[in-house]
Design a protein around this motif. Structure first.
Motif, mmCIF file in Angstrom:
data_model
loop_
_atom_site.group_PDB
_atom_site.id
_atom_site.type_symbol
_atom_site.label_atom_id
_atom_site.label_comp_id
_atom_site.label_asym_id
_atom_site.label_seq_id
_atom_site.Cartn_x
_atom_site.Cartn_y
_atom_site.Cartn_z
ATOM 1 N N VAL A 138 -43.165 26.721 70.967
ATOM 2 C CA VAL A 138 -44.528 25.734 70.701
ATOM 3 C C VAL A 138 -44.745 25.402 69.383
ATOM 4 O O VAL A 138 -44.850 26.048 68.504
ATOM 5 C CB VAL A 138 -45.848 26.683 71.105
ATOM 6 C CG1 VAL A 138 -46.967 25.773 70.999
ATOM 7 C CG2 VAL A 138 -45.730 27.175 72.565
ATOM 8 N N LEU A 144 -45.265 31.934 69.223
ATOM 9 C CA LEU A 144 -45.465 31.836 70.642
ATOM 10 C C LEU A 144 -44.012 31.236 71.391
ATOM 11 O O LEU A 144 -43.521 30.236 70.749
ATOM 12 C CB LEU A 144 -46.623 30.813 70.932
ATOM 13 C CG LEU A 144 -48.045 31.224 70.591
ATOM 14 C CD1 LEU A 144 -48.970 30.263 71.027
ATOM 15 C CD2 LEU A 144 -48.266 32.709 71.128
ATOM 16 N N LEU A 146 -43.176 29.817 75.644
ATOM 17 C CA LEU A 146 -43.471 29.613 76.948
ATOM 18 C C LEU A 146 -42.428 30.042 77.750
ATOM 19 O O LEU A 146 -41.303 29.518 77.599
ATOM 20 C CB LEU A 146 -44.147 28.184 77.297
ATOM 21 C CG LEU A 146 -45.345 27.790 76.281
ATOM 22 C CD1 LEU A 146 -45.601 26.416 76.587
ATOM 23 C CD2 LEU A 146 -46.687 28.762 76.407
ATOM 24 N N GLN A 157 -47.405 32.446 78.590
ATOM 25 C CA GLN A 157 -47.314 32.620 77.137
ATOM 26 C C GLN A 157 -46.978 33.872 76.789
ATOM 27 O O GLN A 157 -47.687 34.644 76.965
ATOM 28 C CB GLN A 157 -48.798 31.943 76.690
ATOM 29 C CG GLN A 157 -48.891 32.024 75.316
ATOM 30 C CD GLN A 157 -50.169 31.508 74.677
ATOM 31 O OE1 GLN A 157 -50.834 30.548 74.909
ATOM 32 N NE2 GLN A 157 -50.968 32.740 73.994
ATOM 33 N N ASN A 159 -46.661 36.167 72.680
ATOM 34 C CA ASN A 159 -46.716 36.182 71.688
ATOM 35 C C ASN A 159 -45.432 37.257 71.194
ATOM 36 O O ASN A 159 -45.847 38.328 71.375
ATOM 37 C CB ASN A 159 -48.069 36.436 71.275
ATOM 38 C CG ASN A 159 -48.299 36.604 69.638
ATOM 39 O OD1 ASN A 159 -47.529 36.932 68.837
ATOM 40 N ND2 ASN A 159 -49.332 35.931 69.214
ATOM 41 N N ALA A 168 -50.495 30.693 81.220
ATOM 42 C CA ALA A 168 -50.983 29.593 80.303
ATOM 43 C C ALA A 168 -51.257 28.409 81.146
ATOM 44 O O ALA A 168 -52.070 27.714 80.881
ATOM 45 C CB ALA A 168 -49.888 29.080 78.878
ATOM 46 N N VAL A 212 -53.401 23.515 72.353
ATOM 47 C CA VAL A 212 -53.183 24.780 71.670
ATOM 48 C C VAL A 212 -54.377 24.813 70.904
ATOM 49 O O VAL A 212 -54.436 23.968 69.718
ATOM 50 C CB VAL A 212 -51.795 24.618 70.854
ATOM 51 C CG1 VAL A 212 -51.636 25.753 70.231
ATOM 52 C CG2 VAL A 212 -50.614 24.051 71.853
ATOM 53 N N ASN A 216 -53.858 29.752 71.848
ATOM 54 C CA ASN A 216 -53.554 29.881 72.970
ATOM 55 C C ASN A 216 -53.115 28.486 73.747
ATOM 56 O O ASN A 216 -53.726 27.571 73.286
ATOM 57 C CB ASN A 216 -54.717 30.382 73.958
ATOM 58 C CG ASN A 216 -54.875 31.879 73.692
ATOM 59 O OD1 ASN A 216 -53.977 32.596 73.809
ATOM 60 N ND2 ASN A 216 -56.113 32.337 73.625
ATOM 61 N N VAL A 217 -52.299 28.281 74.629
ATOM 62 C CA VAL A 217 -51.880 27.178 75.343
ATOM 63 C C VAL A 217 -52.441 27.280 76.554
ATOM 64 O O VAL A 217 -52.655 28.024 77.477
ATOM 65 C CB VAL A 217 -50.357 27.131 75.392
ATOM 66 C CG1 VAL A 217 -49.834 25.861 76.117
ATOM 67 C CG2 VAL A 217 -49.500 27.377 74.028
#
Length: 315
Positions: A138, A144, A146, A157, A159, A168, A212, A216-217
């Motif tokens: 991302v 991050l 995905l 998503q 981390n 997400a 984003v 958070n997406v």
């Protein structure tokens, strides 16, 4: 060693180009995904191996070298999140259903940025995942990644710093729409504020806007289908914003924002040529000098690593 590139525009006016290709390496195992390091060497994963491999495509006799071996798992998508730092999918795979054994999916962080040995840590478990395939970074969020859940039809998503995992996005456009072993969302990459993705069972290449915020997406609009052809897998953006999609059984499909309609520009077909794409799975551009930046490296299910010189494209 020149596959034919046939260009079909919205008006169906065809032209043709030739592109040099060469077989860089032939592996005895299925090659799934790849990431090109800043030094130009290529990291390669396989669903038939627990070892993350490294290959120098400029070497006279390239070989797969071991970077790290993970215990009792096989490897999937890989993505660079920081300079020479990568996220990596590992799981125990049921080869009959093409699904992960429940509870075995994990995302690992692989740091190759120092001169010492690799620093490898498990970043997160994805206990509710069914089968994570593609992995994408991302932009602007160095912690991050995905993950494309090809079986569940959702985007996870993860981390890499905190280990936090959340859904997400989930959409019918991600779903396989068929029983196992069908795969839905496969390759995915964020580009220009949108999530681009393929769906292998639906045979679609699409994009969806995302936002984003606060780390958070989330999906912020409807999915737009850009094209439909044979079974799409992973893909790569070139410097001009065109997209080169690995397409089963033996093709690369090229999309360009400069083309009217859905943007599908061409298919580069290899049958009948000395170097054929035999079930391509993923693609990434080289790094380093201009020659490498125009070289597209393609992995295949039959263990090929093929180099395609894309310098001739002008659309």
């Amino acid at each position: 060693m020149f596959p034919l590139l046939c260009l079909c525009f919205a008006a169906c006016v065809a032209a043709s180009f030739t592109f040099p290709t060469r077989l860089v390496f032939q592996s005895p195992i299925f090659l799934e995904n790849l990431a090109v390091r800043p030094n130009g060497k290529i990291l390669i994963t396989s669903p038939q191996s627990s070892t993350l491999h490294l290959l120098d495509p400029t070497a006279e006799n390239p070989a797969l070298d071991e970077v790290h071996t993970f215990p009792n798992v096989t490897l999937g998508g890989i993505a660079q999140v920081q300079p020479d730092v990568y996220g990596l999918i590992a799981s125990v795979l049921n080869v009959t259903t093409i699904r992960a054994v429940p509870g075995t999916i994990a995302i690992w962080r692989v740091d190759l940025s120092s001169d010492g040995p690799p620093v490898v840590n498990k970043a997160a478990d994805v206990p509710d995942g069914m089968f994570l395939d593609g992995l994408g970074a991302v932009p602007g969020e160095p912690d991050l990644v995905l993950g494309a859940d090809s079986a569940a039809g959702r985007v996870w998503q993860i981390n890499l710093r905190t280990g936090a995992v959340r859904v997400a996005a989930q959409d019918d456009a991600f779903a396989p729409d068929a029983p196992a072993p069908a795969l839905g969302i496969n390759g995915l990459h964020v580009h220009g504020g949108e999530l681009y993705f393929t769906n292998s069972q639906q045979n679609t290449f699409s994009r969806v806007p995302i936002s984003v915020r606060g780390g958070n997406v989330t999906q912020s609009g409807p999915v737009q289908v850009l094209g439909s052809a044979n079974e799409f897998d992973d893909f790569a953006f070139d410097a001009e914003g065109r997209v080169w999609v690995a397409t089963l059984p033996d093709t690369l499909t090229l999309f360009s924002r400069h083309v009217q309609g859905n943007g599908m520009l061409a298919q580069l077909n290899a049958p009948g040529n000395p170097i054929e794409f035999d079930a391509p799975t993923s693609a990434a551009f080289g790094r380093g000098g201009l020659t490498q930046q125009h070289t597209l490296y393609v992995t295949t299910q039959t263990g090929q690593l093929v180099a395609v010189d894309t310098n001739g494209i002008r659309v």
